[in-house]
Design a protein around this motif. Structure first.
Motif, PDB file in Angstrom:
ATOM      1  N   LEU A 139       0.827  -1.199   0.000  1.00 28.06           N
ATOM      2  CA  LEU A 139       0.000   0.000   0.000  1.00 28.06           C
ATOM      3  C   LEU A 139       0.869   1.259   0.000  1.00 28.06           C
ATOM      4  CD1 LEU A 139      -2.878  -0.950   2.481  1.00 28.06           C
ATOM      5  CD2 LEU A 139      -2.781  -1.215  -0.007  1.00 28.06           C
ATOM      6  N   GLU A 197       2.123   1.764  -3.501  1.00 26.34           N
ATOM      7  CA  GLU A 197       1.118   2.388  -4.359  1.00 26.34           C
ATOM      8  C   GLU A 197       1.035   3.889  -4.098  1.00 26.34           C
ATOM      9  OE1 GLU A 197      -2.456   0.157  -3.626  1.00 26.34           O
ATOM     10  OE2 GLU A 197      -2.029  -1.216  -5.300  1.00 26.34           O
ATOM     11  N   ARG A 198       1.098   4.276  -2.826  1.00 28.93           N
ATOM     12  CA  ARG A 198       1.063   5.711  -2.503  1.00 28.93           C
ATOM     13  C   ARG A 198       2.274   6.438  -3.085  1.00 28.93           C
ATOM     14  NH1 ARG A 198       1.362   7.618   2.605  1.00 28.93           N
ATOM     15  NH2 ARG A 198       2.145   5.706   3.577  1.00 28.93           N
ATOM     16  N   ASP A 246       1.925   6.739  -6.886  1.00 31.08           N
ATOM     17  CA  ASP A 246       0.946   7.783  -7.180  1.00 31.08           C
ATOM     18  C   ASP A 246       1.575   9.173  -7.001  1.00 31.08           C
ATOM     19  OD1 ASP A 246      -1.940   8.629  -7.612  1.00 31.08           O
ATOM     20  OD2 ASP A 246      -1.576   9.498  -5.643  1.00 31.08           O
ATOM     21  N   LYS A 294      -2.269   3.602 -12.532  1.00 29.16           N
ATOM     22  CA  LYS A 294      -2.528   2.178 -12.706  1.00 29.16           C
ATOM     23  C   LYS A 294      -3.484   1.981 -13.866  1.00 29.16           C
ATOM     24  CE  LYS A 294      -3.534  -2.037 -10.115  1.00 29.16           C
ATOM     25  NZ  LYS A 294      -3.979  -2.610  -8.820  1.00 29.16           N
ATOM     26  N   TRP A 347       1.113  -0.355 -13.008  1.00 28.74           N
ATOM     27  CA  TRP A 347       1.427   1.037 -12.730  1.00 28.74           C
ATOM     28  C   TRP A 347       2.424   1.512 -13.787  1.00 28.74           C
ATOM     29  CZ3 TRP A 347      -0.438   4.250  -8.836  1.00 28.74           C
ATOM     30  CH2 TRP A 347      -1.276   3.643  -7.904  1.00 28.74           C
ATOM     31  N   GLU A 381       1.130  -9.198  -2.605  1.00 26.34           N
ATOM     32  CA  GLU A 381       0.625  -8.075  -3.381  1.00 26.34           C
ATOM     33  C   GLU A 381       1.774  -7.227  -3.926  1.00 26.34           C
ATOM     34  OE1 GLU A 381      -2.391  -5.986  -1.306  1.00 26.34           O
ATOM     35  OE2 GLU A 381      -2.371  -4.262  -2.651  1.00 26.34           O
ATOM     36  N   LEU A 402       2.714  -6.544  -7.896  1.00 32.32           N
ATOM     37  CA  LEU A 402       2.801  -5.184  -8.412  1.00 32.32           C
ATOM     38  C   LEU A 402       4.115  -4.974  -9.163  1.00 32.32           C
ATOM     39  CD1 LEU A 402       1.924  -1.974  -6.362  1.00 32.32           C
ATOM     40  CD2 LEU A 402       3.828  -2.053  -7.960  1.00 32.32           C
TER      41      LEU A 402
END
Length: 324
Positions: A20, A23-24, A27, A33, A38, A60, A64
């Motif tokens: 997580l 992902e932050r 971003d 994504k 991504w 996960e 990714l």
């Protein structure tokens, strides 16, 4: 390795299952994504290894990073934890005195426990990722910049390059590492774990991670160090009475150097703290203890030949990620 000079690169430190937070960070870096991948229109992510172990979302995180690599949106090098997983899962050659390349000791079991637990219901997935780990090079050298998980030892890199030009090893090379005297073992130990020295006087220290050690991690770039404190490079400082001791001639002779005029070098592995910044104008460590509620850190590299302190980007990992 030839990389497209027209692209920018975002080098990312040790993820350790913090999907997580990754992902932050992506971003924040401007990646979007699309489907399962991504991606960024002008840039590429470069991971410094240690995607697995310790964190709550290891599977996960692997999916990714793997999806990005397969889509040409990222590259990833091998960390010591990916090597540990291969060694844990690979039978040692006959006559080695071991059952597996990495012995199944309680300490080794503790390090890989979270990964094995999270893949318990997904054995095919785990098998596929183990095969993929062989595709992760132990180093990348573009001429402009270099990546290695823990330590750039020019002699070791060149010796490995004569056998495996792209830095990707095979199962035979891994199995040979069951012998700690082998070239394979020396390669993994130096490039993926770094340099260390024994604590003087046979003493031991218990670190913040709970492990008791008789050695400490050292800087492989220190210029003319005089004391043990000048070369220590790990989260836990040496006691002052040890740090102030002069380095023995024998220990000083074991240290490496990385010259100030060498290409930019990016490493992970070392659990740094505080505000991300260059160690030297041509050297950055991007491991800032994300899985210990530190920071997940990237460096935004373009054409510069000296590191810019303003190009470090990070997200704070202020609380545990919810497990899968």
């Amino acid at each position: 390795m030839n990389l497209d000079p027209s692209r920018g690169y975002d080098l990312i430190g040790d993820v350790h299952g913090c999907a997580l937070s990754l992902e932050r960070l992506l971003d924040l870096l401007g990646y979007c994504k699309r489907g399962d991948v991504w991606q960024h229109p002008q840039r590429m992510a470069l991971f410094l290894g240690d995607i697995i172990d310790r964190g709550p979302r290891i599977r996960e995180a692997l999916h990714l990073v793997h999806a990005m690599v397969e889509a040409g949106q990222a590259l990833c090098i091998m960390g010591n934890h990916e090597y540990n997983a291969l060694g844990w899962s690979t039978l040692a050659p006959p006559g080695s005195g071991r059952q597996f390349v990495r012995e199944h000791t309680p300490r080794h079991a503790r390090l890989i426990k979270e990964t094995l637990d999270q893949f318990e219901g997904h054995p095919a997935d785990w098998h596929d990722f183990l095969r993929w780990f062989y595709e992760l090079p132990l180093f990348i050298d573009t001429g402009h910049f270099r990546m290695v998980h823990a330590c750039w030892d020019a002699d070791t890199v060149e010796a490995l390059r004569t056998r495996y030009g792209d830095g990707r090893i095979d199962e035979a090379f891994l199995q040979a590492a069951a012998d700690p005297r082998s070239f394979s073992s020396q390669v993994f130990d130096r490039l993926l774990r770094g340099t260390d020295l024994p604590l003087p006087g046979g003493m031991t220290l218990t670190g913040s991670d709970g492990f008791t050690r008789s050695v400490f991690r050292t800087k492989f770039w220190a210029d003319d160090p005089q004391t043990y404190g000048d070369v220590v490079f790990q989260p836990d400082a040496l006691p002052e009475q040890v740090a102030s001791q002069p380095l023995s001639r024998a220990h000083k002779s074991r240290l490496l150097s990385y010259g100030a005029e060498e290409p930019l070098l990016f490493i992970g592995h070392y659990w740094r703290r505080g505000r991300p910044a260059p160690i030297r104008p041509n050297l950055a460590c991007l491991d800032y203890s994300a899985v210990m509620y530190g920071k997940l850190v990237a460096y935004r590299l373009d054409q510069e030949h000296r590191l810019d302190p303003d190009k470090f980007v990070w997200v704070e990992v202020e609380r545990p990620e919810d497990p899968q």
